[in-house]
Structure formats: structure tokens, C-alpha cells
Design an enzyme around this catalytic site. Structure first.
Site, PDB file in Angstrom:
ATOM      1  N   LYS A 263     -12.886  -9.559   9.098  1.00  0.00           N
ATOM      2  CA  LYS A 263     -13.893  -8.503   9.302  1.00  0.00           C
ATOM      3  C   LYS A 263     -15.258  -9.069   8.914  1.00  0.00           C
ATOM      4  CE  LYS A 263     -10.608  -4.772   8.322  1.00  0.00           C
ATOM      5  NZ  LYS A 263     -10.148  -3.817   7.287  1.00  0.00           N
TER       6      LYS A 263
ATOM      7  N   GLY B 242      -5.832  -5.396   1.969  1.00  0.00           N
ATOM      8  CA  GLY B 242      -4.488  -5.221   2.506  1.00  0.00           C
ATOM      9  C   GLY B 242      -3.870  -6.538   2.912  1.00  0.00           C
TER      10      GLY B 242
ATOM     11  N   ARG C  21       0.835  -1.214   0.000  1.00  0.00           N
ATOM     12  CA  ARG C  21       0.000   0.000   0.000  1.00  0.00           C
ATOM     13  C   ARG C  21       0.866   1.259   0.000  1.00  0.00           C
ATOM     14  NH1 ARG C  21      -5.022  -1.823   3.981  1.00  0.00           N
ATOM     15  NH2 ARG C  21      -6.458  -2.320   2.292  1.00  0.00           N
TER      16      ARG C  21
HETATM   17  N1  LIG Z   1     -10.256 -18.558  10.844  1.00  0.00           N
HETATM   18  C1  LIG Z   1      -9.769 -17.365  11.173  1.00  0.00           C
HETATM   19  N2  LIG Z   1      -9.818 -16.907  12.438  1.00  0.00           N
HETATM   20  C2  LIG Z   1      -9.313 -15.705  12.775  1.00  0.00           C
HETATM   21  N3  LIG Z   1      -8.738 -14.849  11.883  1.00  0.00           N
HETATM   22  C3  LIG Z   1      -8.677 -15.248  10.614  1.00  0.00           C
HETATM   23  C4  LIG Z   1      -9.185 -16.495  10.184  1.00  0.00           C
HETATM   24  N4  LIG Z   1      -8.972 -16.612   8.856  1.00  0.00           N
HETATM   25  C5  LIG Z   1      -8.345 -15.498   8.471  1.00  0.00           C
HETATM   26  N5  LIG Z   1      -8.147 -14.661   9.515  1.00  0.00           N
HETATM   27  C6  LIG Z   1      -7.442 -13.357   9.536  1.00  0.00           C
HETATM   28  O1  LIG Z   1      -8.058 -12.443   8.688  1.00  0.00           O
HETATM   29  C7  LIG Z   1      -7.153 -11.349   8.541  1.00  0.00           C
HETATM   30  C8  LIG Z   1      -7.446 -10.557   7.289  1.00  0.00           C
HETATM   31  O2  LIG Z   1      -8.810 -10.172   7.265  1.00  0.00           O
HETATM   32  P1  LIG Z   1      -9.389  -8.869   6.531  1.00  0.00           P
HETATM   33  O3  LIG Z   1     -10.867  -9.037   6.507  1.00  0.00           O
HETATM   34  O4  LIG Z   1      -8.841  -7.647   7.191  1.00  0.00           O
HETATM   35  O5  LIG Z   1      -8.804  -8.999   5.043  1.00  0.00           O
HETATM   36  P2  LIG Z   1      -8.212  -7.895   4.067  1.00  0.00           P
HETATM   37  O6  LIG Z   1      -7.682  -8.590   2.888  1.00  0.00           O
HETATM   38  O7  LIG Z   1      -7.208  -7.049   4.796  1.00  0.00           O
HETATM   39  O8  LIG Z   1      -9.403  -6.995   3.690  1.00  0.00           O
HETATM   40  P3  LIG Z   1      -9.602  -5.418   3.999  1.00  0.00           P
HETATM   41  O9  LIG Z   1      -8.677  -4.727   3.057  1.00  0.00           O
HETATM   42  O10 LIG Z   1     -11.034  -5.185   3.766  1.00  0.00           O
HETATM   43  O11 LIG Z   1      -9.196  -5.211   5.422  1.00  0.00           O
HETATM   44  C9  LIG Z   1      -5.772 -11.971   8.568  1.00  0.00           C
HETATM   45  O12 LIG Z   1      -4.978 -11.287   9.500  1.00  0.00           O
HETATM   46  C10 LIG Z   1      -6.027 -13.441   8.995  1.00  0.00           C
HETATM   47  O13 LIG Z   1      -5.142 -13.898   9.995  1.00  0.00           O
HETATM   48  O1  LIG Z   2      -7.735  -2.277   5.335  1.00  0.00           O
HETATM   49  C1  LIG Z   2      -8.666  -1.730   4.733  1.00  0.00           C
HETATM   50  O2  LIG Z   2      -9.562  -2.370   4.125  1.00  0.00           O
HETATM   51  C2  LIG Z   2      -8.710  -0.222   4.635  1.00  0.00           C
HETATM   52  O3  LIG Z   2      -7.487   0.361   5.040  1.00  0.00           O
HETATM   53  C3  LIG Z   2      -9.875   0.308   5.460  1.00  0.00           C
HETATM   54  O4  LIG Z   2      -9.712  -0.058   6.819  1.00  0.00           O
HETATM   55  P1  LIG Z   2     -11.006  -0.217   7.757  1.00  0.00           P
HETATM   56  O5  LIG Z   2     -11.741  -1.452   7.290  1.00  0.00           O
HETATM   57  O6  LIG Z   2     -10.484  -0.325   9.156  1.00  0.00           O
HETATM   58  O7  LIG Z   2     -11.862   1.015   7.546  1.00  0.00           O
END
Ligand SMILES: Nc1ncnc2c1ncn2[C@@H]1O[C@H](COP(=O)(O)OP(=O)(O)OP(=O)(O)O)[C@@H](O)[C@H]1O
Ligand SMILES: O=C(O)[C@H](O)COP(=O)(O)O
Length: 408
Positions: free
Chosen positions: A207, A365, A39
């Protein structure tokens, strides 16, 4: 509708002007080490264009989800340091966001330099639901730009957030779309207007409620939705299975039950794991075993067991779906890939994406960080998006506050 572009701003002249740029510097950290600087690298071109043209750049960004007050572990220090290493111009970090430190650092900023303001989420007004509160914070950010400032939104990953530094500042300053936002939107627009089928969406991550809210509108649009990561347990619970101590959002169970019902009518198939890797505790070296998805509590760890990855049968079934797809969108790791023992599911999905003939987009991310830390190269995928939630919301056709506020 179109937005003013960064090139238009540069053509107007930026030398000596304070330009407020919203970047997405929300990078994964291990202590104070940035584990994936994707990023930061993606944010650099816009900052370089502006500093090259003589602007005094004020960068706003968030890191993590602090609770509206400063917390060391959410400082932008590691991200700002990495940005300074990569940049060919001077980058410093202000010790606060709109306080005395930011004001005095902004006042001494020179043409062609950038100042990163501390995490905007250290101020509760940034994310407030109250328009007046957010507006007051936006006023303070805007005040740092003096009398001839402008705003550039380049934080694609945050365009789905109606936050002060994303939305409200744009209502107060002449505003422009950054090149990163522009590129991301172009790729996703193509994906939504010319979707080649089968269209497979792979969802995971942590999330859970954020992402569940978004997938409602993918029902009927995607042919298949593969469910992994933290959200899989809410799907299992919706089917009446016990998930021991795995990540579960109980209040979302009826929502998922409704999705499953609607999907059947709309022709979208949800594929839910048949096996899961269950660990004794949330740790890299935790004892673990693979069990059937409907028997998580039957693992050796009983009610204490935590599901931390999809199992091998599930990974193989997901990979088959992906290889047969013409379009694949993936957001959210399949498991806790940061721990080697629970990274196999995410690795298998990444591998399958590299082997399909379809157009592949990886968004988020942590998802982008996952494919890179697992040894894949960016050019093995059609597009790696900096936005996870943001790209999902774009794909479901929702109006994104950070984009619509820039429309002329
Ligand atoms: N079964 C699980 N239990 C707990 N955490 C998990 C599990 N599977 C995946 N994860 C965690 O999910 C996290 C990533 O989730 P996230 O929803 O933030 O994805 P993202 O690609 O960063 O999307 P965004 O950009 O929307 O944040 C990782 O740190 C991973 O360890
Ligand atoms: O990690 C992301 O998806 C963006 O940086 C937005 O973060 P947020 O879901 O905490 O608003």
C-alpha cells in the site's frame, strides 16, 4: 480524553440487546482458505464477552478493497466460517449487509448469538467522502439494532478510516471501545511516550501511497527508517534509478524526494536497498536473479523485470540496524513472502527482530501473517499489532477518526 469501555457496557446490561461490533476480519485468503486467522482470534474475546452476557451481536467488517459492490472473492464467508469454528457460540453470516437478508437474519437472532453482516465495502456509501452518504448507510446499520442498541469499536486495524461502520455509527449509538482497541492503543502509547533509542522503523508492503503519506511525520521521530517491500522502488526512482516493471507510484516520486531532503536536516536516516531480487514475472515459480538496486533494468529480464524482494546484502544491512536498536516498529513485508522464492528478505527481518534486545512491534495484517507463516511464534516479538496503517498513523501522532469519535 477517555472512551467508555466494554466492561461499562456489560455492566449496564446487554441481555437481549442488539450490539453492533466493528471487527477487523480483513484476513489473508488463498481462495476460500484463511491463511492467517490472527485477526479473527484477536476479535473473538470481545464477541465472546458480549454473547456470554446475552447480547445479540451484529458484527460489521470489511475484507479487501471491493469497489462498492458485491464480489464473491471479497465475501466474508471464509472469515465468518473460521470465526464460527473458533467461537463457543453460534455465528452465522448474512447474505447482504443492510438488505432483506440482513434484516431477517437480525430479526431471528437469539440472545448469545452473533450475526456477521456481509462485507460493509459491498456498499459504496461505507467509504464515501460525502458525510450524508456515509450517514445514510450508518443509519441503515443502526436500524438493525432496534431501539436499545449500542456500538463497540474493536477493529483496531481500521480506526484510521473515516468510514460509516467505523465513524458514523459511533455518532448515532451509545459507543464503547473494545478490548482489542484498548490493548493496542496502550502498547503504542507506551512506544510513543517512552521511546528507547535508537528507534528503527522498517517499512514495506504494497500500500505504497497510503504508507508514504504516513511516514512524513516519522521523519524527526525515528532515528532510522529501513525501506523495503513495494515502496522501495519509488525511493530508487526518486534517486534517479530505473525500476523496470516493479511496483512504482510515479506521482509519489517528488514526495519521496522531499522526504529524503527533510530527513537529512531532521537527523533521520533512510536506508534504501542496495540489492534487489528481480523476477521475470509475478509468479511463485518465476525465474529470478539478484542485481544491484541501481541496475534493475540490467537484469536478464530487462524492462520486464519485477523486483519482488530485497537482496541478501540489503537484508544483512537491515538486520544489523535492527539488532542495534532499542525500539523497532515493523510494518509491511520486505517482499512477496507468499512466494517462497521471494520470502528471504522478510524472513531475515523477522529473524533480526527476534534477536534484538530492543522492544519490537510488528504491525499489519500481512506482516503478522508473514511472521507466522514463516514459522515464527507470536511470543518472539514484543507485540504483534493487528493494525498496519492504523498503527503507523497512531505512531505519527495523527488523530484517528475511529478513536476520537469514541472520546467523551
Ligand atoms: N516488491 C513487492 N511488489 C509487490 N508486492 C509486494 C512487494 N513487497 C511486498 N509486497 C506485498 O505487500 C503485501 C502486504 O502489504 P500491506 O501494505 O498490505 O501490509 P500489511 O502488513 O497488511 O499492512 P496493513 O495492515 O496496513 O494492510 C504482501 O501481500 C506482499 O506480497
Ligand atoms: O488491513 C488493514 O490494514 C485494515 O484491515 C484496513 O484495511 P484498508 O487499508 O483496506 O482500509
Amino acid at each position: 480524553m477517555t472512551s467508555h469501555t466494554l466492561n461499562e457496557l456489560i455492566a449496564e446490561g446487554v441481555r437481549g440487546r442488539y450490539i453492533l461490533v466493528r471487527s477487523d476480519l480483513n484476513v489473508p485468503l488463498d481462495g476460500s482458505t484463511v491463511t492467517d486467522d490472527g485477526r479473527i482470534k484477536a476479535s473473538l474475546p470481545v464477541l465472546a464477552k458480549l454473547t456470554d452476557a446475552g447480547a445479540r451481536v451484529l458484527v460489521t467488517a470489511h475484507l479487501g478493497r471491493p469497489k462498492g459492490a458485491p464480489e464473491d472473492k471479497y465475501s466474508l464467508r471464509p472469515a465468518a466460517d473460521r470465526l464460527a469454528e473458533l467461537a463457543g457460540f453460534k455465528v452465522t453470516l448474512a447474505a447482504d449487509t443492510v438488505g432483506d437478508a440482513a434484516k431477517s437474519a437480525a430479526a431471528s437472532l437469539q440472545d448469545g448469538e452473533a450475526l456477521v453482516l456481509e462485507n460493509v465495502r459491498f456498499d459504496a456509501r461505507e467509504t464515501s467522502k460525502d458525510d450524508a452518504e456515509r450517514g445514510a448507510f450508518a443509519d441503515e446499520l443502526v436500524a438493525l439494532t432496534g431501539s436499545n442498541g449500542a456500538y463497540v469499536d474493536d477493529a483496531f486495524g481500521a480506526v484510521h478510516r473515516k468510514h460509516a461502520s467505523v465513524y458514523d455509527v459511533a455518532t448515532r449509538l451509545p459507543s464503547y471501545q473494545g478490548d482489542l482497541v484498548h490493548t493496542e492503543v496502550e502498547v503504542l502509547r507506551k512506544l510513543t511516550t517512552d521511546t528507547q533509542r535508537p528507534y528503527v522503523v522498517v517499512l514495506g508492503g504494497s500500500k505504497v501511497s497510503d504508507k508514504l503519506a504516513v511516514i512524513a511525520n516519522l521523519i524527526g521521530k525515528a532515528d532510522t527508517i529501513l525501506v523495503g517491500g513495494g515502496m522501495l522502488f519509488t525511493f530508487l526512482a526518486a534517486r534517479g534509478h530505473k525500476v523496470a516493471s516493479s511496483l512504482l507510484e510515479e506521482d509519489q516520486i517528488p514526495v519521496v524526494q522531499d522526504y529524503l531532503k527533510r530527513a537529512a536536516d531532521a537527523g533521520t536516516v533512510f536506508v534504501v536497498p542496495t540489492d534487489v531480487v528481480v523476477a521475470e514475472k509475478f509468479a511463485a515459480d518465476a525465474a529470478h536473479e539478484t542485481v544491484a538496486a541501481d541496475a534493475i533494468e540490467g537484469s536478464s529480464f530487462g524492462a520486464q523485470g519485477i523486483g519482488l524482494d530485497i537482496g541478501p546484502d540489503t537484508a544483512a544491512a537491515f538486520a544489523e540496524q535492527i539488532k542495534g536498536a532499542r525500539t523497532v516498529f515493523w510494518n509491511g513485508p520486505m517482499g512477496v513472502f507468499e512466494f517462497e522464492a521471494f520470502s528471504a528478505g522478510t524472513r531475515a527481518i523477522a529473524q533480526a527482530l527476534t534477536e534484538t534486545d530492543g522492544f519490537t512491534v510488528v504491525g499489519g495484517g500481512d506482516s503478522a501473517a508473514a511472521v507466522r507463516t514463516l514459522g515464527f511464534a507470536d511470543d518472539q516479538f514484543g507485540h504483534i499489532s493487528t493494525g498496519g496503517g492504523a498503527s503507523l498513523e497512531y505512531l505519527e501522532g495523527k488523530e484517528l477518526p475511529g478513536l476520537s469519535v469514541l472520546d467523551r
